[in-house]
Design a protein around this motif. Structure first.
Motif, PDB file in Angstrom:
ATOM      1  N   GLY A 179       0.845  -1.147  -0.036  1.00 47.86           N
ATOM      2  CA  GLY A 179      -0.174  -0.034   0.008  1.00 47.86           C
ATOM      3  C   GLY A 179       0.851   1.331  -0.058  1.00 47.86           C
ATOM      4  N   GLU A 180       1.922   1.259  -0.014  1.00 49.13           N
ATOM      5  CA  GLU A 180       2.961   2.435   0.084  1.00 49.13           C
ATOM      6  C   GLU A 180       2.709   3.215  -1.084  1.00 49.13           C
ATOM      7  N   GLY A 181       2.647   2.742  -2.203  1.00 52.42           N
ATOM      8  CA  GLY A 181       2.431   3.319  -3.570  1.00 52.42           C
ATOM      9  C   GLY A 181       1.250   4.171  -3.695  1.00 52.42           C
ATOM     10  N   LEU A 182       0.247   3.387  -3.151  1.00 55.15           N
ATOM     11  CA  LEU A 182      -1.004   4.410  -2.918  1.00 55.15           C
ATOM     12  C   LEU A 182      -0.959   5.363  -2.028  1.00 55.15           C
ATOM     13  N   ILE A 183      -0.301   5.087  -0.935  1.00 54.51           N
ATOM     14  CA  ILE A 183      -0.295   6.070   0.315  1.00 54.51           C
ATOM     15  C   ILE A 183       0.566   7.245  -0.544  1.00 54.51           C
ATOM     16  N   ASN A 184       1.536   7.165  -1.026  1.00 54.93           N
ATOM     17  CA  ASN A 184       2.472   8.084  -1.587  1.00 54.93           C
ATOM     18  C   ASN A 184       1.688   8.806  -2.693  1.00 54.93           C
ATOM     19  N   GLY A 185       0.862   8.299  -3.455  1.00 53.78           N
ATOM     20  CA  GLY A 185       0.364   8.776  -4.574  1.00 53.78           C
ATOM     21  C   GLY A 185      -0.547   9.753  -3.977  1.00 53.78           C
ATOM     22  N   LEU A 186      -1.584   9.382  -2.731  1.00 53.51           N
ATOM     23  CA  LEU A 186      -2.644  10.121  -2.356  1.00 53.51           C
ATOM     24  C   LEU A 186      -1.686  11.431  -1.547  1.00 53.51           C
ATOM     25  N   LYS A 187      -0.722  11.232  -0.901  1.00 58.12           N
ATOM     26  CA  LYS A 187      -0.091  12.324  -0.660  1.00 58.12           C
ATOM     27  C   LYS A 187       0.115  13.479  -1.496  1.00 58.12           C
ATOM     28  N   LYS A 188       0.880  12.985  -2.682  1.00 56.24           N
ATOM     29  CA  LYS A 188       1.221  13.957  -3.550  1.00 56.24           C
ATOM     30  C   LYS A 188      -0.003  14.606  -4.271  1.00 56.24           C
ATOM     31  N   LEU A 189      -1.040  13.849  -4.405  1.00 52.34           N
ATOM     32  CA  LEU A 189      -2.303  14.375  -4.870  1.00 52.34           C
ATOM     33  C   LEU A 189      -2.870  15.479  -4.032  1.00 52.34           C
ATOM     34  N   CYS A 190      -2.904  15.228  -2.684  1.00 51.59           N
ATOM     35  CA  CYS A 190      -3.276  16.131  -1.646  1.00 51.59           C
ATOM     36  C   CYS A 190      -2.350  17.528  -1.748  1.00 51.59           C
ATOM     37  N   VAL A 191      -1.023  17.376  -1.718  1.00 52.96           N
ATOM     38  CA  VAL A 191      -0.258  18.259  -1.673  1.00 52.96           C
ATOM     39  C   VAL A 191      -0.329  19.213  -2.954  1.00 52.96           C
ATOM     40  N   HIS A 192      -0.385  18.772  -4.168  1.00 50.19           N
ATOM     41  CA  HIS A 192      -0.340  19.390  -5.406  1.00 50.19           C
ATOM     42  C   HIS A 192      -1.448  20.090  -5.447  1.00 50.19           C
ATOM     43  N   ASN A 193      -2.717  19.388  -4.928  1.00 53.89           N
ATOM     44  CA  ASN A 193      -4.177  20.304  -4.907  1.00 53.89           C
ATOM     45  C   ASN A 193      -4.609  21.102  -3.862  1.00 53.89           C
ATOM     46  N   LEU A 194      -3.676  21.131  -3.107  1.00 58.89           N
ATOM     47  CA  LEU A 194      -4.014  21.873  -1.948  1.00 58.89           C
ATOM     48  C   LEU A 194      -5.178  21.422  -0.967  1.00 58.89           C
ATOM     49  N   SER A 195      -5.238  20.057  -0.859  1.00 58.33           N
ATOM     50  CA  SER A 195      -6.752  19.437   0.009  1.00 58.33           C
ATOM     51  C   SER A 195      -6.346  19.898   1.397  1.00 58.33           C
ATOM     52  N   ASN A 196      -7.622  20.042   1.922  1.00 53.68           N
ATOM     53  CA  ASN A 196      -7.838  20.279   3.336  1.00 53.68           C
ATOM     54  C   ASN A 196      -7.652  18.726   4.035  1.00 53.68           C
ATOM     55  N   LEU A 197      -6.607  18.785   4.848  1.00 59.93           N
ATOM     56  CA  LEU A 197      -6.331  17.538   5.371  1.00 59.93           C
ATOM     57  C   LEU A 197      -6.960  17.301   6.782  1.00 59.93           C
ATOM     58  N   THR A 198      -7.590  18.302   7.336  1.00 63.79           N
ATOM     59  CA  THR A 198      -8.461  18.045   8.523  1.00 63.79           C
ATOM     60  C   THR A 198      -9.749  18.789   8.415  1.00 63.79           C
ATOM     61  N   PRO A 199     -10.725  18.086   7.468  1.00 62.81           N
ATOM     62  CA  PRO A 199     -11.987  18.686   7.374  1.00 62.81           C
ATOM     63  C   PRO A 199     -12.864  18.430   8.419  1.00 62.81           C
ATOM     64  N   HIS A 200     -13.915  19.406   8.864  1.00 65.50           N
ATOM     65  CA  HIS A 200     -14.699  18.916   9.986  1.00 65.50           C
ATOM     66  C   HIS A 200     -15.768  17.837   9.649  1.00 65.50           C
ATOM     67  N   PRO A 201     -15.821  16.939  10.673  1.00 61.48           N
ATOM     68  CA  PRO A 201     -16.574  15.681  10.628  1.00 61.48           C
ATOM     69  C   PRO A 201     -18.231  15.989   9.852  1.00 61.48           C
ATOM     70  N   LEU A 202     -18.807  17.113  10.114  1.00 60.71           N
ATOM     71  CA  LEU A 202     -20.000  17.448   9.886  1.00 60.71           C
ATOM     72  C   LEU A 202     -19.915  17.642   8.257  1.00 60.71           C
ATOM     73  N   ASN A 203     -18.909  18.403   7.745  1.00 63.19           N
ATOM     74  CA  ASN A 203     -18.598  18.626   6.269  1.00 63.19           C
ATOM     75  C   ASN A 203     -18.582  17.197   5.429  1.00 63.19           C
ATOM     76  N   VAL A 204     -17.621  16.535   6.242  1.00 63.67           N
ATOM     77  CA  VAL A 204     -17.315  15.259   5.497  1.00 63.67           C
ATOM     78  C   VAL A 204     -18.755  14.497   5.652  1.00 63.67           C
ATOM     79  N   PHE A 205     -19.466  14.684   6.745  1.00 67.05           N
ATOM     80  CA  PHE A 205     -20.643  13.828   6.676  1.00 67.05           C
ATOM     81  C   PHE A 205     -21.843  14.037   5.447  1.00 67.05           C
ATOM     82  N   LEU A 206     -21.867  15.428   5.239  1.00 68.10           N
ATOM     83  CA  LEU A 206     -22.674  16.085   4.266  1.00 68.10           C
ATOM     84  C   LEU A 206     -22.443  16.228   2.770  1.00 68.10           C
ATOM     85  N   HIS A 207     -21.000  16.201   2.757  1.00 62.41           N
ATOM     86  CA  HIS A 207     -20.680  16.565   1.337  1.00 62.41           C
ATOM     87  C   HIS A 207     -19.452  15.915   0.836  1.00 62.41           C
TER      88      HIS A 207
END
Length: 426
Positions: free
Chosen positions: A367-395
């Motif tokens: 799973g390290e290839g997938l983990i590293n890929g996910l990390k790079k996707l988040c970094v380059h897309n400036l993803s929010n790493l700590t979204p609020h649970p209510l936002n996750v639940f709804l959207h």
């Protein structure tokens, strides 16, 4: 006051207030401390930019929602729908043509309302954070192509729905359901070969290590593909992405050129393995089946309200019509749509975990290839790493990345421990 009008106003204002609360919680949930899991790929400045991006886009969305809400309320209370209806009727066309004109004018007004926000988002916010590669020419051409496709594809479909409700009586909802379902399936085949190439250039993946790895993995999984393509995503944005498209012999694997540029071959194959997991678990077919059932429910409930005089009175309408009823029903259906979307998101997040597990079990790197890929996707897309649970639940259709990584590591540990436990029993 009209009870339908009261209900619609409560839905509109309540929906905005809910988004306001969720947005406030989302910004409050941003953590200044960089999560340990990302310290190998994120520097503090980049992480600060990702949080700034979340704040800016969240606040911008709130402003857009507030303006849209205000203008919608004014339009409803000022009998704007009736004015548009009278204007459409003044042309003297038949019921279906008048319905198309009525709907077209409303969509045009909606387009004009959203255009300034789209321009600001693309050429100011996305530009500021280094994402935008869209030129003014590309932006205009995309709009024109979208309008033409809406007329060519959406027009006949809407005309068919109006015709069924005008002609086929109490079973019209079932005919509409069948027509939309057939249309959806046809579109799945046409999109990869006719529609998507209008907006992007698809180029067969060049020979090399990556193509060999993808071909070998697809063969290992007994997955027949029509081709492996790169898409010029960099024409509009620097964001990274990949996807499957089409069915049967039209099936394709598509990688954004930005993804190929930023990820290593083993990471791209891991991302592909995740998408393969969706295919093997039949997630796409299951989601389509659920969506088809939802469409049937929508048309059935719609058939109960189309001729409701109080509903039309809520919008100040002088005439009752099928085409206006379709629009007004959308306001009534909004709460049901939100509840169903929550179910869809829960189900989708579950599917993402299953696809991650499939990728882990069918690749050799724990799973390290997938983990590293996910990390790079988040970094380059400036993803929010700590979204609020209510936002996750709804959207959120995907679990937060930290939860996905944690789950991948947990499954990897269980997989590694399983042979040892089996040996101990022997």
């Amino acid at each position: 006051m009209n009870p339908y009008l009261i209900f619609i106003l409560i839905v509109l204002v309540g929906g905005y207030l809910l988004n306001l609360v969720v947005s406030f919680l989302e910004i409050r949930s941003l953590q200044p401390e960089l999560p340990t899991e990302f310290r190998d790929v994120y520097d503090k400045e980049k992480y600060r930019r990702s949080q700034s991006y979340t704040k800016v886009t969240t606040r911008f969305s709130l402003i857009q929602d507030a303006v849209t809400l205000m203008l919608t309320l004014v339009f409803i209370l000022a009998d704007g729908f009736n004015m548009v209806d009278l204007l459409a009727r003044s042309v003297g066309w038949g019921a279906i043509s008048t319905g198309l004109l009525f709907t077209g004018m409303l969509l045009f007004f909606s387009f004009l309302l959203g255009l300034p926000f789209s321009l600001y988002s693309t050429f100011v916010i996305e530009e500021r954070f280094g994402f935008n590669k869209t030129t003014a020419k590309t932006f205009v051409l995309d709009l024109l192509k979208g309008v033409v496709l809406a007329i060519i594809i959406g027009g006949p479909l809407l005309a068919a729905v109006l015709w069924f409700f005008e002609i086929t009586g109490h079973m019209a909802w079932a005919f509409c359901w069948l027509a939309v379902t057939l249309f959806t399936f046809v579109l799945q085949f046409l999109a990869p070969v006719l529609i998507m190439p209008l907006f992007n250039k698809f180029t067969p993946l060049e020979d090399g290590v990556l193509k060999e790895g993808i071909t070998a993995y697809a063969a290992q999984q007994d997955f027949a593909i029509q081709g492996i393509y790169t898409m010029d995503g960099s024409k509009r944005s620097t964001r990274l992405n990949a996807f499957f498209t089409g069915f049967g012999r039209f099936r394709r694997i598509v990688f954004f050129d930005t993804l190929i540029e930023k990820l290593q071959p083993q990471e791209i194959i891991a991302v592909l393995a995740h998408e393969m997991g969706h295919f093997k678990h039949k997630h796409i077919q299951k989601m389509m089946g659920i969506s088809i059932l939802q469409t049937g429910l929508l048309f059935f409930i719609l058939s109960l309200f189309l001729g409701n005089e109080q509903l039309f009175a809520a919008f100040g309408m002088e005439h009752i019509s099928v085409y206006a009823g379709l629009v007004f029903f959308g306001f009534l259906y909004a709460p049901i749509s939100m509840l169903l979307s929550i179910f869809f998101h829960i189900y989708s997040r579950r599917n993402e975990y299953q696809a991650d597990t499939w990728a882990l079990n069918t690749t050799a790197d724990q799973g390290e290839g997938l983990i590293n890929g996910l990390k790079k996707l988040c970094v380059h897309n400036l993803s929010n790493l700590t979204p609020h649970p209510l936002n996750v639940f709804l959207h959120y259709s995907h679990p937060p990345v930290l939860q996905r990584i944690e789950a991948i590591r947990r499954v990897a540990q269980e997989k590694e421990a399983a042979p040892c436990q089996a040996g101990a029993k022997i």
